[in-house]
Design an enzyme around this catalytic site. Structure first.
Site, short mmCIF file in Angstrom:
data_model
loop_
_atom_site.label_atom_id
_atom_site.label_comp_id
_atom_site.label_asym_id
_atom_site.label_seq_id
_atom_site.Cartn_x
_atom_site.Cartn_y
_atom_site.Cartn_z
N HIS A 155 0.82 -1.22 0.00
CA HIS A 155 0.00 0.00 0.00
C HIS A 155 0.86 1.26 0.00
CE1 HIS A 155 -3.43 -2.61 1.02
NE2 HIS A 155 -2.62 -3.17 1.90
N SER A 276 14.74 21.90 -15.84
CA SER A 276 13.57 22.75 -16.01
C SER A 276 13.97 24.05 -16.71
CB SER A 276 12.97 23.08 -14.63
OG SER A 276 12.05 24.14 -14.72
N LYS A 282 16.09 21.72 -10.75
CA LYS A 282 15.38 20.49 -11.10
C LYS A 282 16.26 19.50 -11.85
CE LYS A 282 11.65 19.61 -10.60
NZ LYS A 282 10.51 19.97 -11.46
N GLU A 289 9.45 8.74 -17.07
CA GLU A 289 8.10 9.27 -17.27
C GLU A 289 7.60 8.99 -18.68
OE1 GLU A 289 8.52 12.94 -14.04
OE2 GLU A 289 8.57 13.37 -16.18
#
Length: 462
Positions: A155, A276, A282, A289
């Protein structure tokens, strides 16, 4: 005039040509189409169906066309519709009347079924090769981390301590199953449909077994209707590819989480990260992704194929032209994702100190504490309640189980003794789980050895 245009009184509309044509995407089948035609023409000559001289001219002409295509000297024509008609048209232009004999005893229906099976055999081999490389990388990395502690989750909540090797070997199992599925898929793809004709076979004395042998097929199709209308092998490939992408996506999701500041379990290599345009700090896990996003694309390819095929009566229907773009996209996507994922994975930097620190938090040793009491004679459900109460007390006071003194522990049960601290240590929690399939170093070492043996014993394809 079209090569099939004898019964027509006028030409097709130019808009119809553009809509009807598949050369923009089936041109990638040129190699399979020409190899298939060479085998077919050779058989026609051997069987005396066409003059041997013509068969020789056809083979030589096709070999010349293949060389010119690969040299970039051929421009395919939209009005010739597809790769089959383009090649045949070129052949007739080059060798004349003999070229008109190449289509004797076959239809574009069994011709395209042949081309697709040949192409998909190669695709399956390529995917299995990349899956094997990924599995090797997983085993190699796991071998260096059999004693790297980390929290295991259920979980997405910390559950019990495991090792990084154990975690990686879970993905080895997923991708090894994928290898097995593609191996099975290859067997059902490796069946030769040529000789099925349009739907009813042929009256010519074709030697289908000879053609199958020439092209490396292990068997021939048993029914001509099924031979031209079956695309199960494409659907099966996309199904297998969808499972691969699901496994890649799950792995990517974890790496995305692990690379965040909240976890800090892993650092992506600069070569597989981006920054970024506005936030200078970043470092984004874009490869992971993108793979996660492309998973839906392969699912869509599978759904498209199933939808195209679901309502088609026997035998061939033009709807089946729509099989290629989805299949080709699934092939291209899964190959690209496997390649870039493996490259990214082998450059990951695992932050083992943070993994260990994570395993020390979240009461991952609570089950072992309960098992400690069970081994002292307490029923498990009672032990579960005692440790649950201890955990609640620790949460309220910001402490861990191992921080409690023996006196404090005995307020909950007289069964606690000095040996409890060793019983709930990370080393004991992991090392004690030495059953086959467990996280103990000896169990994961055996798993790695078994994995290497499985990969080395994979049956050859082709």
């Amino acid at each position: 005039m079209k090569l099939w245009g004898g019964r027509f009184e006028k030409s097709t509309d130019s808009a119809m040509d553009a809509f009807h044509s598949s050369i923009s995407f089936d041109s990638r089948l040129y190699h399979e189409d020409i190899r298939g035609s060479i085998a077919h023409a050779t058989m026609l000559g051997r069987q005396g169906i066409i003059p041997q001289e013509d068969a020789g001219a056809i083979v030589a002409g096709l070999e010349g066309i293949l060389a010119d295509i690969e040299a970039g000297k051929v421009t395919f024509a939209v009005d010739a519709e597809d790769i089959h008609m383009n090649v045949e048209k070129l052949l007739i232009e080059r060798i004349g009347e003999a070229g008109k004999r190449v289509h004797t005893g076959r239809s574009r229906n069994d011709q395209v079924a042949l081309d697709m099976r040949m192409y998909m055999k190669s695709a399956v081999c390529a995917v299995r090769e990349k899956l094997t490389a990924l599995c090797q990388a997983l085993l190699d990395t796991a071998a260096g981390h059999t004693e790297t502690f980390m929290p295991g989750y259920t979980h997405l909540q910390k559950a019990q301590p495991i090792t990084l090797a154990h975690h990686l070997l879970a993905y080895f199992e997923m991708f090894y199953r994928d290898i097995c599925r593609f191996t099975d898929c290859y067997g059902r793809t490796n069946v030769m449909p040529l000789g099925s004709g349009a739907l009813a076979g042929s009256t010519y004395p074709l030697d289908r077994e000879f053609v199958a042998g020439q092209l490396g097929f292990s068997a021939i199709t048993r029914n001509s209707l099924d031979g031209v209308s079956d695309r199960d092998f494409c659907i099966e490939f996309c199904s297998c590819a969808s499972l691969v992408m699901m496994h890649l996506s799950r792995f990517c999701e974890e790496l995305i989480l692990w690379s965040s500041d909240e976890f800090r379990f892993v650092e992506m290599d600069d070569a597989y990260s981006t920054g970024s345009s506005i936030m200078p700090q970043k470092k984004n896990p874009d490869v992971a992704e993108l793979i996660r996003g492309k998973t839906g694309r392969v699912y869509g390819d599978l759904t498209a194929l199933l939808t195209v095929m679901k309502g088609i009566p026997l035998a061939y229907n033009k709807d089946m032209q729509e099989d290629k773009e989805s299949t080709f996209d699934a092939v291209d996507t899964v190959l690209a994702c496997l390649d870039i994922f493996t490259r990214m994975f082998t450059t990951l930097k695992f932050r083992t100190d943070n993994m260990r620190a994570g395993a020390l938090k979240g009461f991952t040793n609570a089950t072992d504490a309960a098992d400690y009491l069970v081994k002292k004679g307490m029923p498990f459900r009672s032990a579960h309640a005692v440790i649950g109460a201890l955990v609640l007390d620790c949460i309220k006071h910001g402490r861990a189980l191992e921080d409690l003194t023996l006196e404090e522990l005995r307020q909950y049960s007289d069964s606690f003794d000095e040996d409890v601290y060793d019983a709930v240590s990370l080393e004991t929690c992991v090392d004690g789980r030495s059953l086959p399939g467990g996280p103990a170093p000896e169990a994961t070492a055996a798993h790695i050895a078994a994995g290497r043996a499985l990969l080395s014993s994979l049956p050859p394809l082709g």
